[in-house]
Design a protein around this motif. Structure first.
Motif, PDB file in Angstrom:
ATOM      1  N   VAL A 103       0.859  -1.195  -0.341  1.00  0.00           N
ATOM      2  CA  VAL A 103       0.073  -0.556   0.041  1.00  0.00           C
ATOM      3  C   VAL A 103       1.083   0.735   0.172  1.00  0.00           C
ATOM      4  O   VAL A 103       1.585   1.460   1.378  1.00  0.00           O
ATOM      5  CB  VAL A 103      -0.685  -0.320   0.952  1.00  0.00           C
ATOM      6  N   ILE A 104       1.195   2.218  -0.902  1.00  0.00           N
ATOM      7  CA  ILE A 104       1.739   3.745  -1.154  1.00  0.00           C
ATOM      8  C   ILE A 104       0.791   4.854  -0.859  1.00  0.00           C
ATOM      9  O   ILE A 104      -0.399   4.942  -1.083  1.00  0.00           O
ATOM     10  CB  ILE A 104       1.668   3.172  -2.581  1.00  0.00           C
ATOM     11  N   ASN A 105       1.596   4.705   0.354  1.00  0.00           N
ATOM     12  CA  ASN A 105       1.200   6.654   0.820  1.00  0.00           C
ATOM     13  C   ASN A 105      -0.397   6.680   0.877  1.00  0.00           C
ATOM     14  O   ASN A 105      -1.374   7.193   1.272  1.00  0.00           O
ATOM     15  CB  ASN A 105       1.423   8.235   0.394  1.00  0.00           C
ATOM     16  N   GLY A 106      -0.660   5.069   1.108  1.00  0.00           N
ATOM     17  CA  GLY A 106      -2.065   4.933   1.656  1.00  0.00           C
ATOM     18  C   GLY A 106      -3.628   5.131   0.841  1.00  0.00           C
ATOM     19  O   GLY A 106      -4.850   5.203   1.082  1.00  0.00           O
ATOM     20  N   ALA A 107      -2.676   5.247  -0.768  1.00  0.00           N
ATOM     21  CA  ALA A 107      -3.473   6.037  -1.667  1.00  0.00           C
ATOM     22  C   ALA A 107      -3.643   4.842  -2.914  1.00  0.00           C
ATOM     23  O   ALA A 107      -4.695   4.819  -3.688  1.00  0.00           O
ATOM     24  CB  ALA A 107      -2.830   7.553  -2.370  1.00  0.00           C
ATOM     25  N   GLU A 108      -2.950   3.591  -3.072  1.00  0.00           N
ATOM     26  CA  GLU A 108      -3.406   2.680  -3.940  1.00  0.00           C
ATOM     27  C   GLU A 108      -2.537   1.291  -3.172  1.00  0.00           C
ATOM     28  O   GLU A 108      -1.704   1.634  -2.571  1.00  0.00           O
ATOM     29  CB  GLU A 108      -2.518   2.846  -5.142  1.00  0.00           C
ATOM     30  N   GLN A 109      -3.251   0.259  -4.192  1.00  0.00           N
ATOM     31  CA  GLN A 109      -2.545  -0.809  -3.468  1.00  0.00           C
ATOM     32  C   GLN A 109      -2.245  -2.089  -4.584  1.00  0.00           C
ATOM     33  O   GLN A 109      -2.846  -1.543  -5.579  1.00  0.00           O
ATOM     34  CB  GLN A 109      -3.978  -1.706  -2.437  1.00  0.00           C
ATOM     35  N   ILE A 110      -1.436  -2.640  -4.670  1.00  0.00           N
ATOM     36  CA  ILE A 110      -1.284  -3.378  -5.619  1.00  0.00           C
ATOM     37  C   ILE A 110      -0.177  -4.923  -5.356  1.00  0.00           C
ATOM     38  O   ILE A 110      -0.239  -5.225  -3.642  1.00  0.00           O
ATOM     39  CB  ILE A 110       0.699  -2.285  -6.624  1.00  0.00           C
ATOM     40  N   VAL A 111       0.276  -5.320  -6.570  1.00  0.00           N
ATOM     41  CA  VAL A 111       1.235  -6.678  -5.510  1.00  0.00           C
ATOM     42  C   VAL A 111       2.242  -6.991  -5.411  1.00  0.00           C
ATOM     43  O   VAL A 111       3.189  -5.902  -6.149  1.00  0.00           O
ATOM     44  CB  VAL A 111       0.721  -8.157  -6.559  1.00  0.00           C
ATOM     45  N   GLY A 112       2.725  -7.063  -4.405  1.00  0.00           N
ATOM     46  CA  GLY A 112       3.944  -6.779  -3.066  1.00  0.00           C
ATOM     47  C   GLY A 112       5.277  -6.739  -4.613  1.00  0.00           C
ATOM     48  O   GLY A 112       6.199  -6.110  -3.960  1.00  0.00           O
ATOM     49  N   SER A 113       5.392  -7.501  -5.129  1.00  0.00           N
ATOM     50  CA  SER A 113       6.058  -8.274  -5.812  1.00  0.00           C
ATOM     51  C   SER A 113       6.408  -7.354  -7.239  1.00  0.00           C
ATOM     52  O   SER A 113       7.423  -7.517  -7.958  1.00  0.00           O
ATOM     53  CB  SER A 113       6.447  -9.504  -6.024  1.00  0.00           C
ATOM     54  N   ASP A 114       5.019  -6.865  -7.419  1.00  0.00           N
ATOM     55  CA  ASP A 114       5.114  -6.205  -9.124  1.00  0.00           C
ATOM     56  C   ASP A 114       5.855  -5.078  -8.760  1.00  0.00           C
ATOM     57  O   ASP A 114       5.778  -3.346  -8.652  1.00  0.00           O
ATOM     58  CB  ASP A 114       3.475  -5.539  -9.239  1.00  0.00           C
ATOM     59  N   ARG A 115       6.638  -4.945 -10.046  1.00  0.00           N
ATOM     60  CA  ARG A 115       8.306  -3.505  -9.695  1.00  0.00           C
ATOM     61  C   ARG A 115       7.250  -2.788 -10.340  1.00  0.00           C
ATOM     62  O   ARG A 115       7.906  -1.485 -10.543  1.00  0.00           O
ATOM     63  CB  ARG A 115       9.227  -4.210 -10.302  1.00  0.00           C
ATOM     64  N   ALA A 116       6.429  -2.844 -11.580  1.00  0.00           N
ATOM     65  CA  ALA A 116       6.419  -1.825 -12.493  1.00  0.00           C
ATOM     66  C   ALA A 116       5.621  -1.018 -11.831  1.00  0.00           C
ATOM     67  O   ALA A 116       5.449   0.197 -12.020  1.00  0.00           O
ATOM     68  CB  ALA A 116       6.005  -2.292 -13.734  1.00  0.00           C
ATOM     69  N   ALA A 117       4.365  -1.574 -10.980  1.00  0.00           N
ATOM     70  CA  ALA A 117       3.623  -1.422 -10.803  1.00  0.00           C
ATOM     71  C   ALA A 117       4.014   0.001  -9.134  1.00  0.00           C
ATOM     72  O   ALA A 117       3.457   0.702  -9.643  1.00  0.00           O
ATOM     73  CB  ALA A 117       2.721  -1.977 -10.298  1.00  0.00           C
TER      74      ALA A 117
END
Length: 245
Positions: A103-117
């Motif tokens: 979770v990036i700055n509480g604003a977006e969630q991604i798969v934790g191993s996804d470098r591009a995301a």
């Protein structure tokens, strides 16, 4: 993945001004999850680095508990982090929680191993207009209490922000004996050992708080404090700061 490897890693923590902006990257992970080690490695790469725009990447490894009944009980796991991830799951309207998740700055969630995301999410945060700054002015440890003086500046929302304190190990390793990662030596960075809301700030200024030091802290091990300002309800993170203990 040129952004993460070239831009994010081009400068190290401590090379900029103390009020420089930060992006908080929370990794929900588990030693019982075979998909998690690549995400752990990614967080190790970016934690403490700066982007090309000078944004400090502040990482936190938050080990969840729901893998513990599947052969290996993660020694760094806590229901505190499981509950926090569940709250994010509800906020992001997910069908369920999963690992590894960032979770990036509480604003977006991604798969934790996804470098591009991750690179894309951090780039979005670079474009956000700075609204708040958070700075740790000083801290002192006496017995089992940490006293922290911090300042909040900039535009504080009318409803205020929650100030959350995380006490973390700088790094940890585990020889996993059972479960999906049986036989592997796992390495983690910025491992949360406690996470607590220490106050609600409604105006710019300075404040002093006390934080309980976890009994799990070892004197021979490196630790650090992370403070971040988050809108209520596990909302957007508006400022973050970190300091060694």
């Amino acid at each position: 993945m040129a952004f993460i490897l070239a831009a994010v890693l081009q400068a190290q923590e401590g090379s900029g001004a103390p009020d420089q902006r930060a992006v908080l990257v929370e990794l929900f992970t588990s030693e019982g999850c075979s998909s998690c080690p690549p995400a752990d490695a990614l967080l190790r790469q970016v934690n403490g680095s700066r982007t090309s725009a000078g944004l400090l990447v502040v990482g936190i490894s938050e080990h969840v508990t729901y893998w513990n009944h599947l052969g290996w009980s993660d020694p760094y796991s806590s229901t505190v982090y499981t509950d926090r991830q569940n709250a994010y799951g509800q906020r992001f309207q997910l069908d369920g929680v999963y690992t590894p998740q960032m979770v990036i700055n509480g604003a977006e969630q991604i798969v934790g191993s996804d470098r591009a995301a991750l690179a894309q999410a951090v780039q979005k945060e670079e474009l956000e207009k700075p609204r708040m700054s958070l700075r740790i002015l000083w801290l002192s440890v006496a017995q089992d209490k940490l006293t922290v003086r911090f300042s909040a500046g900039g535009e504080v929302p009318a409803k205020g922000v929650d100030v959350v304190a995380v006490l973390a190990d700088d790094a940890d390793k585990s020889n996993v004996l059972h479960g999906e990662n049986s036989g592997r030596l796992l390495a983690h960075v910025s491992v949360a050992r406690s996470l607590s809301r220490v106050g609600n700030v409604q105006a710019a200024g300075e404040r002093t708080v006390q934080i309980q030091v976890p009994s799990s802290f070892q004197a021979s091990q490196g630790h650090h404090l992370i403070l971040f300002a988050q809108t209520p309800g596990n909302g957007r993170v508006l400022g973050a700061a970190t300091k060694p203990l």
